[in-house]
Motif scaffolding. Structure first.
Motif, PDB file in Angstrom:
ATOM      1  N   LEU A   1      -5.733 -14.277  54.571  1.00 53.07           N
ATOM      2  CA  LEU A   1      -4.607 -15.548  55.276  1.00 53.07           C
ATOM      3  C   LEU A   1      -5.075 -13.770  56.524  1.00 53.07           C
ATOM      4  O   LEU A   1      -5.111 -13.704  57.434  1.00 53.07           O
ATOM      5  N   TYR A   2      -5.171 -12.756  55.652  1.00 50.29           N
ATOM      6  CA  TYR A   2      -3.963 -11.573  56.016  1.00 50.29           C
ATOM      7  C   TYR A   2      -5.906 -10.916  56.961  1.00 50.29           C
ATOM      8  O   TYR A   2      -6.026 -10.634  58.700  1.00 50.29           O
ATOM      9  N   PHE A   3      -6.726 -11.279  56.197  1.00 49.77           N
ATOM     10  CA  PHE A   3      -8.612 -10.562  56.979  1.00 49.77           C
ATOM     11  C   PHE A   3      -8.684 -11.859  58.133  1.00 49.77           C
ATOM     12  O   PHE A   3      -9.014 -11.347  59.397  1.00 49.77           O
ATOM     13  N   ASP A   4      -8.401 -13.401  58.265  1.00 45.31           N
ATOM     14  CA  ASP A   4      -8.586 -14.556  59.187  1.00 45.31           C
ATOM     15  C   ASP A   4      -7.244 -14.101  60.108  1.00 45.31           C
ATOM     16  O   ASP A   4      -8.054 -13.991  61.363  1.00 45.31           O
ATOM     17  N   HIS A   5      -6.081 -13.254  59.893  1.00 49.64           N
ATOM     18  CA  HIS A   5      -5.654 -12.800  61.529  1.00 49.64           C
ATOM     19  C   HIS A   5      -5.683 -11.537  61.714  1.00 49.64           C
ATOM     20  O   HIS A   5      -5.530 -11.460  63.018  1.00 49.64           O
ATOM     21  N   LEU A   6      -6.859 -11.012  61.323  1.00 50.12           N
ATOM     22  CA  LEU A   6      -7.358  -9.856  62.326  1.00 50.12           C
ATOM     23  C   LEU A   6      -8.543 -10.228  62.456  1.00 50.12           C
ATOM     24  O   LEU A   6      -9.387  -9.079  63.412  1.00 50.12           O
ATOM     25  N   GLY A   7      -9.256 -11.673  62.749  1.00 48.97           N
ATOM     26  CA  GLY A   7      -9.988 -12.189  63.620  1.00 48.97           C
ATOM     27  C   GLY A   7     -11.618 -12.328  62.810  1.00 48.97           C
ATOM     28  O   GLY A   7     -12.301 -12.598  63.475  1.00 48.97           O
ATOM     29  N   PHE A   8     -11.456 -11.874  61.448  1.00 50.33           N
ATOM     30  CA  PHE A   8     -12.888 -11.844  61.407  1.00 50.33           C
ATOM     31  C   PHE A   8     -13.360 -13.303  60.812  1.00 50.33           C
ATOM     32  O   PHE A   8     -12.440 -14.081  60.637  1.00 50.33           O
ATOM     33  N   SER A   9     -14.198 -13.551  60.741  1.00 50.05           N
ATOM     34  CA  SER A   9     -15.081 -15.030  59.906  1.00 50.05           C
ATOM     35  C   SER A   9     -15.248 -15.252  58.577  1.00 50.05           C
ATOM     36  O   SER A   9     -14.790 -14.431  58.111  1.00 50.05           O
ATOM     37  N   ALA A  10     -15.206 -16.537  58.519  1.00 53.68           N
ATOM     38  CA  ALA A  10     -15.198 -16.947  56.937  1.00 53.68           C
ATOM     39  C   ALA A  10     -15.744 -16.008  56.211  1.00 53.68           C
ATOM     40  O   ALA A  10     -16.107 -15.131  54.870  1.00 53.68           O
ATOM     41  N   ALA A  11     -17.227 -15.790  56.511  1.00 58.19           N
ATOM     42  CA  ALA A  11     -18.281 -15.230  55.775  1.00 58.19           C
ATOM     43  C   ALA A  11     -17.767 -13.818  55.654  1.00 58.19           C
ATOM     44  O   ALA A  11     -18.050 -12.895  54.924  1.00 58.19           O
ATOM     45  N   ARG A  12     -17.245 -12.885  56.656  1.00 60.62           N
ATOM     46  CA  ARG A  12     -16.981 -11.563  56.356  1.00 60.62           C
ATOM     47  C   ARG A  12     -15.485 -11.592  55.946  1.00 60.62           C
ATOM     48  O   ARG A  12     -15.360 -10.797  54.648  1.00 60.62           O
ATOM     49  N   ILE A  13     -14.773 -12.873  55.545  1.00 61.59           N
ATOM     50  CA  ILE A  13     -13.680 -12.968  54.651  1.00 61.59           C
ATOM     51  C   ILE A  13     -14.541 -12.474  53.348  1.00 61.59           C
ATOM     52  O   ILE A  13     -13.826 -12.486  52.397  1.00 61.59           O
ATOM     53  N   GLY A  14     -15.360 -13.509  52.963  1.00 62.47           N
ATOM     54  CA  GLY A  14     -15.839 -13.882  52.191  1.00 62.47           C
ATOM     55  C   GLY A  14     -16.078 -12.128  50.758  1.00 62.47           C
ATOM     56  O   GLY A  14     -15.750 -11.575  49.925  1.00 62.47           O
ATOM     57  N   GLU A  15     -16.902 -11.803  51.702  1.00 59.19           N
ATOM     58  CA  GLU A  15     -17.641 -10.454  51.414  1.00 59.19           C
ATOM     59  C   GLU A  15     -16.301  -9.623  51.025  1.00 59.19           C
ATOM     60  O   GLU A  15     -16.671  -8.906  50.460  1.00 59.19           O
ATOM     61  N   LEU A  16     -15.411  -9.612  52.352  1.00 56.10           N
ATOM     62  CA  LEU A  16     -14.217  -8.108  51.811  1.00 56.10           C
ATOM     63  C   LEU A  16     -13.554  -8.540  50.339  1.00 56.10           C
ATOM     64  O   LEU A  16     -13.203  -7.541  49.933  1.00 56.10           O
ATOM     65  N   VAL A  17     -13.368 -10.183  50.387  1.00 57.50           N
ATOM     66  CA  VAL A  17     -12.347  -9.943  49.131  1.00 57.50           C
ATOM     67  C   VAL A  17     -12.879 -10.172  47.919  1.00 57.50           C
ATOM     68  O   VAL A  17     -13.321 -10.141  46.659  1.00 57.50           O
ATOM     69  N   ALA A  18     -14.745 -10.330  48.397  1.00 56.29           N
ATOM     70  CA  ALA A  18     -15.800 -10.019  47.292  1.00 56.29           C
ATOM     71  C   ALA A  18     -15.571  -8.229  46.338  1.00 56.29           C
ATOM     72  O   ALA A  18     -16.045  -8.460  45.083  1.00 56.29           O
ATOM     73  N   ILE A  19     -15.916  -7.684  47.455  1.00 54.97           N
ATOM     74  CA  ILE A  19     -15.759  -6.062  47.330  1.00 54.97           C
ATOM     75  C   ILE A  19     -15.540  -5.770  46.053  1.00 54.97           C
ATOM     76  O   ILE A  19     -15.714  -5.218  45.014  1.00 54.97           O
ATOM     77  N   PRO A  20     -13.460  -5.688  45.801  1.00 52.90           N
ATOM     78  CA  PRO A  20     -12.357  -5.483  44.413  1.00 52.90           C
ATOM     79  C   PRO A  20     -12.736  -6.830  43.691  1.00 52.90           C
ATOM     80  O   PRO A  20     -13.032  -5.496  42.554  1.00 52.90           O
ATOM     81  N   MET A  21     -13.464  -7.673  43.673  1.00 48.20           N
ATOM     82  CA  MET A  21     -14.453  -8.311  42.446  1.00 48.20           C
ATOM     83  C   MET A  21     -15.926  -7.547  41.537  1.00 48.20           C
ATOM     84  O   MET A  21     -15.157  -7.306  41.048  1.00 48.20           O
ATOM     85  N   LEU A  22     -16.502  -7.295  42.459  1.00 45.68           N
ATOM     86  CA  LEU A  22     -16.818  -5.982  42.223  1.00 45.68           C
ATOM     87  C   LEU A  22     -17.011  -4.679  42.100  1.00 45.68           C
ATOM     88  O   LEU A  22     -18.201  -4.895  40.905  1.00 45.68           O
ATOM     89  N   MET A  23     -16.207  -4.419  42.389  1.00 40.14           N
ATOM     90  CA  MET A  23     -15.876  -3.293  41.711  1.00 40.14           C
ATOM     91  C   MET A  23     -15.580  -3.498  40.338  1.00 40.14           C
ATOM     92  O   MET A  23     -15.474  -2.268  39.127  1.00 40.14           O
ATOM     93  N   ARG A  24     -15.031  -4.774  39.763  1.00 41.33           N
ATOM     94  CA  ARG A  24     -14.884  -4.646  38.422  1.00 41.33           C
ATOM     95  C   ARG A  24     -16.083  -4.683  37.519  1.00 41.33           C
ATOM     96  O   ARG A  24     -15.694  -4.976  36.284  1.00 41.33           O
ATOM     97  N   CYS A  25     -17.353  -4.764  37.780  1.00 39.41           N
ATOM     98  CA  CYS A  25     -18.488  -4.603  37.405  1.00 39.41           C
ATOM     99  C   CYS A  25     -18.584  -3.934  36.732  1.00 39.41           C
ATOM    100  O   CYS A  25     -20.063  -3.099  35.929  1.00 39.41           O
ATOM    101  N   VAL A  26     -17.950  -2.620  37.921  1.00 36.46           N
ATOM    102  CA  VAL A  26     -18.609  -0.793  36.792  1.00 36.46           C
ATOM    103  C   VAL A  26     -17.095  -0.157  36.631  1.00 36.46           C
ATOM    104  O   VAL A  26     -17.208  -0.547  35.667  1.00 36.46           O
ATOM    105  N   ALA A  27     -16.109  -0.594  37.617  1.00 39.75           N
ATOM    106  CA  ALA A  27     -14.457   0.118  37.205  1.00 39.75           C
ATOM    107  C   ALA A  27     -14.393   0.088  35.287  1.00 39.75           C
ATOM    108  O   ALA A  27     -14.030   0.832  34.678  1.00 39.75           O
ATOM    109  N   PRO A  28     -14.228  -1.299  35.405  1.00 38.31           N
ATOM    110  CA  PRO A  28     -13.924  -1.203  33.861  1.00 38.31           C
ATOM    111  C   PRO A  28     -14.280  -1.126  32.440  1.00 38.31           C
ATOM    112  O   PRO A  28     -13.783   0.005  31.509  1.00 38.31           O
ATOM    113  N   ASN A  29     -15.601  -1.046  32.580  1.00 37.75           N
ATOM    114  CA  ASN A  29     -16.689  -0.615  31.120  1.00 37.75           C
ATOM    115  C   ASN A  29     -16.870   1.363  31.456  1.00 37.75           C
ATOM    116  O   ASN A  29     -16.149   1.833  30.490  1.00 37.75           O
ATOM    117  N   LEU A  30     -16.213   1.323  32.347  1.00 34.23           N
ATOM    118  CA  LEU A  30     -16.612   2.934  33.059  1.00 34.23           C
ATOM    119  C   LEU A  30     -15.090   3.563  32.231  1.00 34.23           C
ATOM    120  O   LEU A  30     -14.766   4.310  31.452  1.00 34.23           O
TER     121      LEU A  30
END
Length: 383
Positions: free
Chosen positions: A30-59
């Motif tokens: 909702l915040y990213f939508d408030h900043l004016g980003f499209s649905a695709a960009r919102i999905g990418e920004l939300v996915a980034i923290p989840m992608l970090m879970r692919c690396v960070a917890p194992n390390l």
């Protein structure tokens, strides 16, 4: 005699940690939508923290098992999460926000898997009380989602970053209040071998595959539910209350979880969780405009997250030797991150092109796939 359990110190940490999730899960998109980003960009920004879970917890999991300094890792990760996220006040450009999402998530995902090991070390033979402590995380989620829902109803979403910084400061303070504890070393069985050998035992890989699929199916829910309900005409305050209702159901489930695990096998609990989740996504995708159906679907969060997560934590604890506990919990977080990131990405690209109904239908099929894998590949255990 078991040492006294630092119940409130452990519970306080879960309260603040999941308050942060309660602030981000409903309101980040909702915040990213408030900043004016499209649905695709919102999905990418939300996915980034989840992608970090692919690396960070194992390390961090390997580092925790190697050094044994799990609480130091928790505190370091909490401080760095706060410092990195504070960079959001510098700029709101897409590239800068992507960097902020990646940096703060790298340290945030260091925290929970290590803290789960610390909690279970404090519990020792009282591990069935885990749900009684973890439910305070659910209460923190409710406080955040309801409180911020009302706040954003009254003032601008520009307050969103400030709210997150305050909650992150609470995580730092609560981590300094928690006493240390290391897993009690049980006599090792040489036949178990190392972490990779333990992964090849029957049912372990099937479990982790199902974890990834479960989190993938959650993608539309955590990324677009708030926007979905807003488009259907629901007010932000009510949306916050609906998110909270799901977590109330989760809390009630946690209170009875010890009895469920005493009566039913972990496989049965996980299988039921996946099947209920598949039905829930169909209801949210097609009938969310009916308030009664929406209320019922939110109550199903007791299975979508509550019973699934509690059973998964117990499964990991039972499945790995003491010196591999950190890596086992980290792999659980990693597969959840991969699934969550893929779920956020596909829902971001399909939301406008296919619509909410088909996006949630795909999520339902994914949850069904997890149920099939669990039914076929995971051996039945006695409760």
């Amino acid at each position: 005699m078991s040492p006294a359990l630092p119940y409130w110190r452990l519970s306080g940490f879960y309260f603040f940690y999941f308050s942060l999730l309660g602030a981000t899960a409903p309101f980040l998109a909702l915040y990213f939508d408030h900043l004016g980003f499209s649905a695709a960009r919102i999905g990418e920004l939300v996915a980034i923290p989840m992608l970090m879970r692919c690396v960070a917890p194992n390390l961090w999991g390997w580092l925790g098992d190697y050094t044994g300094r799990r609480l130091a890792i928790v505190r370091f990760g909490a401080v760095c999460t706060l410092l990195c996220f504070a960079g959001i006040f510098i700029s709101q450009s897409y590239a800068w926000l992507a960097l902020i999402m990646a940096l703060h998530a790298f340290f945030w995902h260091a925290v929970l898997p290590q803290f789960e090991v610390i909690t279970l070390a404090h519990l020792r033979e009282r591990a069935t009380r885990y749900s009684e402590i973890r439910l305070w995380g659910s209460i923190g989620f409710i406080v955040a989602v309801v409180g911020l829902g009302e706040l954003f109803e009254r003032i601008s979403l520009d307050a969103f970053p400030w709210a997150l910084v305050l909650i992150m400061a609470g995580i730092v303070i609560s981590s300094c209040w928690v006493p240390n504890a290391e897993p009690q070393m049980r006599p090792s069985d040489p036949a178990l071998g190392g972490f990779l050998k333990q992964l090849r035992r029957p049912g372990i890989l099937a479990f982790y595959c199902s974890v990834g699929l479960m989190q993938l199916s959650n993608g539309p829910y955590y990324t677009f539910l708030t926007l979905h309900l807003e488009a259907l005409g629901y007010a932000r305050g009510l949306i916050g209350q609906l998110w909270a209702l799901g977590v109330v159901a989760e809390i009630v489930l946690f209170l009875f979880m010890a009895r469920l695990l005493a009566r039913y096998s972990l496989r049965s609990v996980l299988l039921a969780s996946f099947l209920i989740t598949a039905l829930r996504w169909l209801l949210l995708g097609n009938l969310a405009d009916h308030l009664a159906v929406l209320l019922f679907a939110q109550l199903m969060h007791a299975a979508t997250f509550g019973s699934f997560h509690a059973a998964a934590i117990h499964f990991v604890q039972r499945s790995f030797a003491d010196r591999q506990q950190g890596q086992g919990q980290a792999l659980y977080a990693t597969l959840a991150g991969i699934g969550g990131a893929l779920g956020a990405l596909y829902s971001g690209y399909s939301w406008n092109s296919l619509g909410p109904a088909w996006t949630f239908a795909i999520a339902s099929l994914v949850a069904l796939a997890a149920a099939v894998i669990t039914a076929i590949r995971m051996p039945e255990e006695r409760p």
